[in-house]
Scaffold this active site. Structure first.
Site, short mmCIF file in Angstrom:
data_model
loop_
_atom_site.label_atom_id
_atom_site.label_comp_id
_atom_site.label_asym_id
_atom_site.label_seq_id
_atom_site.Cartn_x
_atom_site.Cartn_y
_atom_site.Cartn_z
CG HIS A 72 54.80 35.17 13.21
ND1 HIS A 72 55.48 35.21 12.02
CD2 HIS A 72 54.90 36.39 13.75
CE1 HIS A 72 55.98 36.42 11.86
NE2 HIS A 72 55.64 37.15 12.89
CD1 TRP A 119 57.59 30.76 27.64
CD2 TRP A 119 59.05 29.07 27.42
NE1 TRP A 119 57.08 29.68 28.31
CE2 TRP A 119 57.96 28.62 28.20
CE3 TRP A 119 60.09 28.17 27.14
CZ2 TRP A 119 57.88 27.32 28.70
CZ3 TRP A 119 60.01 26.89 27.65
CH2 TRP A 119 58.92 26.47 28.42
CB THR A 162 59.12 34.76 14.13
OG1 THR A 162 60.23 33.91 14.48
CG2 THR A 162 57.82 34.04 14.39
CE1 TYR A 211 54.10 36.69 21.47
CE2 TYR A 211 54.03 39.06 21.14
CZ TYR A 211 54.22 37.80 20.65
OH TYR A 211 54.53 37.62 19.31
CG ASN A 231 60.64 43.67 15.88
OD1 ASN A 231 60.89 44.22 14.80
ND2 ASN A 231 60.00 42.51 15.95
N1 CTP Z 1 59.61 35.35 20.60
C1 CTP Z 1 59.34 34.17 21.30
N2 CTP Z 1 58.40 34.17 22.29
C2 CTP Z 1 57.72 35.28 22.59
C3 CTP Z 1 57.96 36.49 21.89
C4 CTP Z 1 58.93 36.48 20.89
O1 CTP Z 1 59.94 33.14 21.01
N3 CTP Z 1 56.82 35.24 23.58
C5 CTP Z 1 60.67 35.36 19.57
C6 CTP Z 1 60.11 35.19 18.15
O2 CTP Z 1 61.03 34.43 17.39
C7 CTP Z 1 60.06 36.62 17.65
C8 CTP Z 1 61.27 37.25 18.35
O3 CTP Z 1 61.32 36.62 19.62
O4 CTP Z 1 60.18 36.75 16.27
C9 CTP Z 1 61.15 38.75 18.50
O5 CTP Z 1 59.94 39.05 19.16
P1 CTP Z 1 58.89 40.10 18.58
O6 CTP Z 1 59.51 41.42 18.48
O7 CTP Z 1 57.64 39.93 19.34
O8 CTP Z 1 58.64 39.55 17.13
P2 CTP Z 1 57.27 39.73 16.35
O9 CTP Z 1 56.44 40.83 16.91
O10 CTP Z 1 56.64 38.41 16.22
O11 CTP Z 1 57.81 40.26 15.04
P3 CTP Z 1 57.79 39.45 13.74
O12 CTP Z 1 56.36 39.52 13.30
O13 CTP Z 1 58.71 40.16 12.84
O14 CTP Z 1 58.31 38.09 14.08
#
Ligand code: CTP
Length: 319
Positions: free
Chosen positions: A293, A263, A241, A276, A132
């Protein structure tokens, strides 16, 4: 498989302020991790029965034409049309054709990366996947810079670049795209409705400024196939995800897979607050039951694969 000490021994189940329960697995006894080539090969073989990531990573030019109607994966009753720009940017061969790498890093976006000093360790991998369009320059000490493939959900244009409301945001977005220097830009344009304008703005910028990226637009079957693979293995995810999608696909191209920034919990193993995202102020409500998710479930699955040596989860400091 070789027997490894269980890093989750003495596991503590905690409750976070939002009422989600989770385990503080994965960052115990990490030094005992050994790569399990046999299991990793088996996983690759099983995934190949559901999808071929080399093919499914992107729709190719010959298979569609401008004006064709596409049904969204998650909003089956809504459709979009293949625009001229999207058609121009469809690859003619898979951007991952014949790519094989010994050690790959997949960088998730969790705040667990902050103060990790993992940047140079991440950059030392042969292939680095990021999610992203997360910023790297300002955080390079912790997240590194190298990027060989980066994803871009259409919502990123709104969340991180203010829907390009001003010339300044346009320029910022353009600079971010230009900084990708030849890497694969993976745009899931047909997942959920509502993003077509944002995708179009991005494509227009890429074409107008001849930005050096290799665009990829995942095929419709990818999501279903990835979900099917995990469901068959009793992992009941609602919607995979980006991070899990990348891991599933990377098994095809990578020998050893290392995950950083995964995490999905608001505190670390020592009870210290974790953001986050490492780069913005999004909150954990985002992973609540209303979210599509099932990140904590995904994390438990990845932890289990870590314990078995199929992948390596890095959740601590790299110092
Ligand atoms: N992730 C994680 N813990 C977090 C944030 C993210 O493990 N606190 C991991 C997830 O596998 C996530 C990836 O990092 O898919 C990328 O983060 P992000 O850009 O936040 O993904 P999402 O917004 O959840 O995008 P999507 O809906 O496509 O998964």
């Amino acid at each position: 498989a070789t027997a490894h000490p269980d890093p989750t021994a003495g596991i503590k189940t905690l409750k976070d302020p939002n009422g989600l329960s989770y385990d503080n697995t994965a960052n115990r006894s990490l030094n005992t991790w050994t790569f399990n080539k046999t299991l990793s090969n088996l996983i690759r073989k099983n995934i190949l029965q559901f999808l071929d990531p080399e093919r499914d990573i992107s729709i190719l030019k010959g298979t569609l034409k401008p004006g064709d109607i596409i049904h969204y994966v998650f909003d089956r009753h809504s459709t979009t049309n293949i625009s001229e720009n999207l058609y121009r940017l469809l690859p003619t061969v898979s951007p991952m054709k014949n790519q094989h790498h010994r050690r790959c890093a997949i960088v998730g976006n969790s705040g667990i990366l902050l103060n990790s000093s993992c940047g140079s360790e991440i950059d030392a991998h042969d292939f680095v996947i990021r999610c992203n369009l997360a910023p790297v320059e300002e955080y390079s000490q912790d997240v590194g810079r190298q990027t060989n493939l980066v994803t871009m959900n259409p919502s990123v244009v709104q969340r991180a670049f203010q829907d390009l409301v001003s010339e300044e945001w346009n320029q910022r977005f353009l600079r971010r795209l230009q900084s990708l220097g030849g890497s694969v830009l993976w745009i899931p344009a047909f997942m959920a409705k509502g993003g077509e304008e944002r995708v179009e703005w991005a494509l227009r910028l890429i074409l107008r400024h001849a930005v050096d990226v290799r665009t990829a637009f995942p095929s419709l079957r990818l999501l279903h196939a990835v979900r099917g693979y995990w469901l068959t293995n009793n992992v009941h995810i609602k919607r995979p995800t980006t991070g899990l999608l990348m891991y599933t696909m990377a098994t095809r191209f990578c020998e050893e897979i290392h995950l950083y920034g995964f995490w999905p919990f608001p505190v670390d193993a020592h009870g210290k607050a974790v953001k986050y995202h490492y780069y913005d102020s999004l909150k954990y409500e985002y992973t609540s039951s209303s979210s599509p998710h099932t990140m904590p479930l995904e994390f438990r699955t990845l932890s289990s694969l870590h314990r078995q040596g199929a992948l390596r989860l890095h959740t601590g400091s790299c110092r």
